[in-house]
Scaffold this motif. Structure first.
Motif, mmCIF file in Angstrom:
data_model
loop_
_atom_site.group_PDB
_atom_site.id
_atom_site.type_symbol
_atom_site.label_atom_id
_atom_site.label_comp_id
_atom_site.label_asym_id
_atom_site.label_seq_id
_atom_site.Cartn_x
_atom_site.Cartn_y
_atom_site.Cartn_z
ATOM 1 N N ILE A 22 -2.041 -4.843 -0.641
ATOM 2 C CA ILE A 22 -2.860 -4.297 -1.727
ATOM 3 C C ILE A 22 -3.802 -3.250 -1.162
ATOM 4 C CG2 ILE A 22 -4.575 -4.847 -3.486
ATOM 5 C CD1 ILE A 22 -3.341 -7.678 -3.587
ATOM 6 N N ASP A 23 -3.700 -2.038 -1.677
ATOM 7 C CA ASP A 23 -4.540 -0.938 -1.231
ATOM 8 C C ASP A 23 -5.874 -0.994 -1.962
ATOM 9 O OD1 ASP A 23 -5.715 1.387 -0.410
ATOM 10 O OD2 ASP A 23 -4.205 2.732 -1.271
ATOM 11 N N THR A 24 -6.932 -1.300 -1.208
ATOM 12 C CA THR A 24 -8.269 -1.383 -1.814
ATOM 13 C C THR A 24 -9.127 -0.174 -1.447
ATOM 14 O OG1 THR A 24 -9.151 -2.629 0.067
ATOM 15 C CG2 THR A 24 -8.203 -3.894 -1.761
ATOM 16 N N SER A 25 -8.482 0.893 -0.950
ATOM 17 C CA SER A 25 -9.235 2.074 -0.551
ATOM 18 C C SER A 25 -9.564 2.976 -1.736
ATOM 19 C CB SER A 25 -8.457 2.872 0.504
ATOM 20 O OG SER A 25 -7.245 3.388 -0.049
ATOM 21 N N LYS A 26 -8.846 2.812 -2.846
ATOM 22 C CA LYS A 26 -9.135 3.603 -4.032
ATOM 23 C C LYS A 26 -8.928 2.736 -5.266
ATOM 24 C CE LYS A 26 -4.539 5.708 -4.647
ATOM 25 N NZ LYS A 26 -3.816 7.007 -4.762
ATOM 26 N N PRO A 27 -9.554 3.086 -6.374
ATOM 27 C CA PRO A 27 -9.428 2.258 -7.583
ATOM 28 C C PRO A 27 -8.003 2.255 -8.114
ATOM 29 C CG PRO A 27 -10.558 4.334 -8.065
ATOM 30 C CD PRO A 27 -10.432 4.249 -6.579
ATOM 31 N N HIS A 28 -7.670 1.177 -8.797
ATOM 32 C CA HIS A 28 -6.338 1.028 -9.385
ATOM 33 C C HIS A 28 -6.503 0.738 -10.876
ATOM 34 C CE1 HIS A 28 -2.416 -0.603 -10.382
ATOM 35 N NE2 HIS A 28 -1.952 -0.104 -9.249
ATOM 36 N N VAL A 36 -14.257 -1.187 -5.289
ATOM 37 C CA VAL A 36 -13.890 0.187 -5.611
ATOM 38 C C VAL A 36 -13.485 0.317 -7.084
ATOM 39 C CG1 VAL A 36 -11.460 -0.086 -4.915
ATOM 40 C CG2 VAL A 36 -12.547 2.175 -4.813
ATOM 41 N N ASP A 37 -12.864 -0.736 -7.631
ATOM 42 C CA ASP A 37 -12.475 -0.727 -9.042
ATOM 43 C C ASP A 37 -13.703 -0.853 -9.936
ATOM 44 O OD1 ASP A 37 -9.644 -0.881 -8.288
ATOM 45 O OD2 ASP A 37 -10.118 -2.944 -7.728
ATOM 46 N N GLU A 38 -14.596 -1.750 -9.549
ATOM 47 C CA GLU A 38 -15.828 -1.918 -10.324
ATOM 48 C C GLU A 38 -16.680 -0.647 -10.294
ATOM 49 O OE1 GLU A 38 -19.906 -4.650 -10.445
ATOM 50 O OE2 GLU A 38 -18.176 -5.309 -9.251
ATOM 51 N N ALA A 39 -16.711 0.023 -9.143
ATOM 52 C CA ALA A 39 -17.520 1.237 -9.029
ATOM 53 C C ALA A 39 -17.048 2.309 -10.006
ATOM 54 C CB ALA A 39 -17.472 1.762 -7.592
ATOM 55 N N GLU A 89 -15.670 12.608 -23.847
ATOM 56 C CA GLU A 89 -15.619 11.455 -22.947
ATOM 57 C C GLU A 89 -14.276 11.416 -22.208
ATOM 58 O OE1 GLU A 89 -16.518 11.461 -26.042
ATOM 59 O OE2 GLU A 89 -18.449 10.433 -26.291
ATOM 60 N N ALA A 90 -13.199 11.720 -22.933
ATOM 61 C CA ALA A 90 -11.875 11.710 -22.309
ATOM 62 C C ALA A 90 -11.780 12.765 -21.209
ATOM 63 C CB ALA A 90 -10.802 11.956 -23.370
ATOM 64 N N ARG A 91 -12.401 13.932 -21.421
ATOM 65 C CA ARG A 91 -12.378 14.976 -20.408
ATOM 66 C C ARG A 91 -13.070 14.501 -19.130
ATOM 67 N NH1 ARG A 91 -15.683 18.377 -18.267
ATOM 68 N NH2 ARG A 91 -17.410 17.796 -19.660
ATOM 69 N N LYS A 92 -14.199 13.826 -19.277
ATOM 70 C CA LYS A 92 -14.941 13.345 -18.111
ATOM 71 C C LYS A 92 -14.169 12.245 -17.379
ATOM 72 C CE LYS A 92 -19.515 14.458 -20.010
ATOM 73 N NZ LYS A 92 -20.803 13.903 -20.495
ATOM 74 N N VAL A 93 -13.532 11.355 -18.121
ATOM 75 C CA VAL A 93 -12.743 10.300 -17.492
ATOM 76 C C VAL A 93 -11.547 10.897 -16.754
ATOM 77 C CG1 VAL A 93 -11.250 8.319 -17.948
ATOM 78 C CG2 VAL A 93 -13.478 8.493 -19.083
ATOM 79 N N ASP A 94 -10.923 11.909 -17.344
ATOM 80 C CA ASP A 94 -9.803 12.580 -16.696
ATOM 81 C C ASP A 94 -10.241 13.182 -15.366
ATOM 82 O OD1 ASP A 94 -7.059 13.648 -16.678
ATOM 83 O OD2 ASP A 94 -8.035 15.592 -16.895
ATOM 84 N N GLU A 95 -11.441 13.756 -15.328
ATOM 85 C CA GLU A 95 -11.971 14.312 -14.081
ATOM 86 C C GLU A 95 -12.163 13.222 -13.025
ATOM 87 O OE1 GLU A 95 -15.543 16.334 -15.104
ATOM 88 O OE2 GLU A 95 -14.519 18.079 -15.976
ATOM 89 N N MET A 96 -12.640 12.050 -13.461
ATOM 90 C CA MET A 96 -12.809 10.929 -12.531
ATOM 91 C C MET A 96 -11.470 10.528 -11.921
ATOM 92 S SD MET A 96 -15.375 8.348 -14.518
ATOM 93 C CE MET A 96 -16.825 8.961 -15.368
ATOM 94 N N TYR A 97 -10.440 10.446 -12.759
ATOM 95 C CA TYR A 97 -9.122 10.058 -12.263
ATOM 96 C C TYR A 97 -8.606 11.084 -11.261
ATOM 97 C CZ TYR A 97 -8.098 5.930 -15.053
ATOM 98 O OH TYR A 97 -8.084 4.652 -15.559
ATOM 99 N N ARG A 98 -8.757 12.353 -11.577
ATOM 100 C CA ARG A 98 -8.266 13.397 -10.678
ATOM 101 C C ARG A 98 -8.976 13.348 -9.331
ATOM 102 N NH1 ARG A 98 -5.103 17.186 -13.298
ATOM 103 N NH2 ARG A 98 -5.130 17.057 -15.583
ATOM 104 N N LYS A 99 -10.263 13.080 -9.345
ATOM 105 C CA LYS A 99 -11.021 12.988 -8.092
ATOM 106 C C LYS A 99 -10.523 11.832 -7.224
ATOM 107 C CE LYS A 99 -15.312 15.101 -9.751
ATOM 108 N NZ LYS A 99 -16.746 14.873 -10.107
ATOM 109 N N ASN A 100 -9.969 10.817 -7.873
ATOM 110 C CA ASN A 100 -9.458 9.656 -7.141
ATOM 111 C C ASN A 100 -7.940 9.696 -6.998
ATOM 112 O OD1 ASN A 100 -11.751 7.489 -6.669
ATOM 113 N ND2 ASN A 100 -12.156 8.437 -8.671
ATOM 114 N N THR A 101 -7.370 10.905 -7.181
ATOM 115 C CA THR A 101 -5.924 11.145 -7.060
ATOM 116 C C THR A 101 -5.100 10.182 -7.908
ATOM 117 O OG1 THR A 101 -5.632 9.758 -5.074
ATOM 118 C CG2 THR A 101 -6.215 12.087 -4.738
#
Length: 271
Positions: free
Chosen positions: A13-19, A36-39, A202-214
């Motif tokens: 299980i990769d815990t280095s980035k959120p899933h 990392v997921d909670e963060a 809100e969706a735009r901001k969440v999309d940015e978060m996902y992209r930052k976390n690849t």
């Protein structure tokens, strides 16, 4: 009923980035997630405080759709993108209505495999199996699922909160086409899907978060969502927000009256 192997390689299980599945678990109040997921979950709450309620509303849609399908006589379910088990699971809802129901779960997340025993505890009269595979590996999924399900008879294909993690380039529409192509007439397709239509900023901001976390995130508008049901008859009440789909089949989620969920849902029947 086959039991999946729990070898060390499979359970890495990769815990280095959120899933996404672990974040969903955190929103639902589960314990199978990491800091990392909670963060990232807390970052999303800062953008849209209603996300945990939205997650529960989405889960409740799956319960209601399963009850509705059981009432239509559906006795076989293929659930792809199962996620971390949260009771009641799909098979518990379906087998409560009809104990002989057969269910196959599929997910590629090792943490789901680690909890597969919870998914595989059903009625003696029914059958349950679990496939560890990527949703895009259709051949492997169908080959394994055919050991439990009879694809010559109607099957309910459940794709709950899955397709917005599959981009157009990765073949989201081809995936659905290939799966529905093997289903017998009278089968159903159940989809819930994230959209930016209701909460665009809100969706735009969440999309940015996902992209930052690849992480891949592909919210789709109503027309794009409807395209998944091409060739199917969408049953009433049609394409709606999750909370508006046959609410009489379940209890309301506390707090849902204060939010509009972030996704479209629908059930289509194969003629």
């Amino acid at each position: 009923m086959s039991r999946p192997g729990n070898d060390a390689a499979a359970l890495h299980i990769d815990t280095s980035k959120p899933h996404p599945a672990r974040m969903y678990d955190w929103f639902l109040g589960g314990k199978d997630n990491y800091p990392v997921d909670e963060a990232m979950g807390r970052q999303m709450l800062a953008v849209e405080p209603g996300v945990p309620v939205m997650a529960k509303v989405n889960r409740a849609f799956m319960h209601r759709a399963t009850r509705w399908l059981a009432g239509q006589g559906v006795r076989q379910f293929l659930d792809i993108g199962t996620g971390i088990p949260t009771e009641p699971n799909l098979h518990q809802v379906a087998q409560k209505a009809e104990p002989t129901t057969r269910v196959v779960y599929c997910d590629n997340d090792p943490i789901v495999l680690a909890h597969a025993e919870a998914l595989l505890s059903g009625t003696p009269e029914g059958a349950i199996d679990y496939v560890q595979a990527d949703a895009r590996d259709v051949d492997a999924i169908l080959e394994h699922a055919s050991r439990t399900l009879d694809f010559g008879k109607p099957v309910a294909l459940s794709l709950i909160s899955l397709l917005h993690f599959v981009s157009d380039e990765d073949g989201a529409y081809e995936l659905v086409d290939r799966l529905t192509g093997v289903l017998a007439p009278g089968s159903h397709v159940v989809i819930s899907h994230l959209t930016a239509d209701f909460h665009p900023e809100e969706a735009r901001k969440v999309d940015e978060m996902y992209r930052k976390n690849t992480l891949t995130l592909a919210p789709r508008n109503r027309a794009q969502f409807a395209a998944f049901f091409e060739g199917l008859d969408v049953v009433e009440p049609g394409i709606v927000a999750a909370e508006a789909w046959h609410p009489e089949l379940g209890d309301p989620i506390p707090g849902q009256e204060d939010i509009i969920s972030a996704g479209y849902v629908a059930v289509g029947r194969k003629p």
